[in-house]
Design an enzyme around this catalytic site. Structure first.
Site, PDB file in Angstrom:
ATOM      1  N   GLY A  57       0.811  -1.217   0.000  1.00 26.39           N
ATOM      2  CA  GLY A  57       0.000   0.000   0.000  1.00 26.39           C
ATOM      3  C   GLY A  57       0.843   1.264   0.000  1.00 26.39           C
ATOM      4  O   GLY A  57       0.539   2.232  -0.705  1.00 26.39           O
ATOM      5  N   CYS A  58       1.914   1.242   0.772  1.00 26.36           N
ATOM      6  CA  CYS A  58       2.784   2.411   0.883  1.00 26.36           C
ATOM      7  C   CYS A  58       3.544   2.654  -0.424  1.00 26.36           C
ATOM      8  O   CYS A  58       3.756   3.797  -0.825  1.00 26.36           O
ATOM      9  CB  CYS A  58       3.755   2.240   2.044  1.00 26.36           C
ATOM     10  SG  CYS A  58       2.902   2.065   3.632  1.00 26.36           S
ATOM     11  N   THR A  59       3.939   1.572  -1.073  1.00 27.42           N
ATOM     12  CA  THR A  59       4.612   1.692  -2.363  1.00 27.42           C
ATOM     13  C   THR A  59       3.656   2.276  -3.397  1.00 27.42           C
ATOM     14  O   THR A  59       4.007   3.218  -4.124  1.00 27.42           O
ATOM     15  CB  THR A  59       5.155   0.321  -2.821  1.00 27.42           C
ATOM     16  OG1 THR A  59       6.100  -0.143  -1.844  1.00 27.42           O
ATOM     17  CG2 THR A  59       5.819   0.414  -4.181  1.00 27.42           C
ATOM     18  N   GLY A  98       3.075   6.022  -2.747  1.00 34.98           N
ATOM     19  CA  GLY A  98       4.243   6.795  -3.166  1.00 34.98           C
ATOM     20  C   GLY A  98       4.348   6.885  -4.676  1.00 34.98           C
ATOM     21  O   GLY A  98       4.661   7.943  -5.235  1.00 34.98           O
TER      22      GLY A  98
END
Length: 152
Positions: free
Chosen positions: A42-44, A47
Site C-alpha cells: 500500500g505504501c509503495t 508513493g
C-alpha cells in the site's frame, strides 16, 4: 492538528543527506503524507501515485513529503528503488507523527499495536493547514489531494 494550524516547528532527517523543518517552508503549498512502512504494497502504491503526478503538484507550486518511522537508510533505498522525486522524512521518535496525531491503535492477525494511520495533510502557502485526510484508502487518494491543491 486542526484546520488553520501552522506547520509544526520540528526538524527531521530527510533523504538526500538533509534536515528539514517544515515550519521553515514558506511561499509554497505543502503536502505531508504519513504512511506505515517503506516498501510495503500500500505504501509503495501511494508513493508511486504521488510520483506519477509529481509534475502536476509542482505546477501548482506544491511540494510533497512522505513521512514514516523508518530509518533514513530504509528511506534512501525506498526512494531510489521507486524513483520518488520528493523527499522522505524519518520520524523514528514519532515527534511529527504525534504532532499530527497519526499514531493509532491498530490490529493485525488479532494482535493490537500502535502504528501510523495513513493520513495526508495539505498546507497553504502561509503554512496553515487547509485540508486533511485521515484513515486514507490508497485508491484514488492522490487524485483527490491534487484536486484540493488545485483549488487552493
Amino acid at each position: 492538528m486542526k484546520i488553520g494550524d501552522k506547520l509544526p516547528n520540528i526538524k527531521l532527517e530527510a533523504t538526500g543527506e538533509q534536515s528539514i523543518n517544515l515550519a521553515k517552508i514558506k511561499g509554497q503549498k505543502v503536502v505531508v503524507y504519513f504512511y506505515p512502512k517503506d516498501s510495503t504494497p500500500g505504501c509503495t502504491t501511494e508513493g508511486q501515485n504521488f510520483r506519477d503526478l509529481f509534475s502536476e503538484f509542482e505546477s501548482h507550486n506544491c511540494i510533497i513529503f512522505g513521512v514514516s518511522r523508518d530509518s533514513i537508510k530504509s528511506h534512501e533505498r525506498f526512494k531510489e528503488k521507486q524513483a520518488f522525486p520528493f523527499d522522505l522524512l524519518s520520524d523514528p521518535d514519532e515527534a511529527l507523527c504525534k504532532a499530527f496525531d497519526v499514531i493509532k491503535l491498530k490490529k493485525m492477525y488479532g494482535k493490537e499495536y500502535l502504528g501510523v494511520e495513513r493520513s495526508t495533510f495539505l498546507f497553504d502557502e502561509k503554512g496553515k493547514l487547509a485540508h486533511e485526510w485521515r484513515k486514507v484508502r490508497v485508491k484514488g487518494h492522490v487524485d483527490e489531494v491534487l484536486e484540493a491543491v488545485s483549488q487552493l
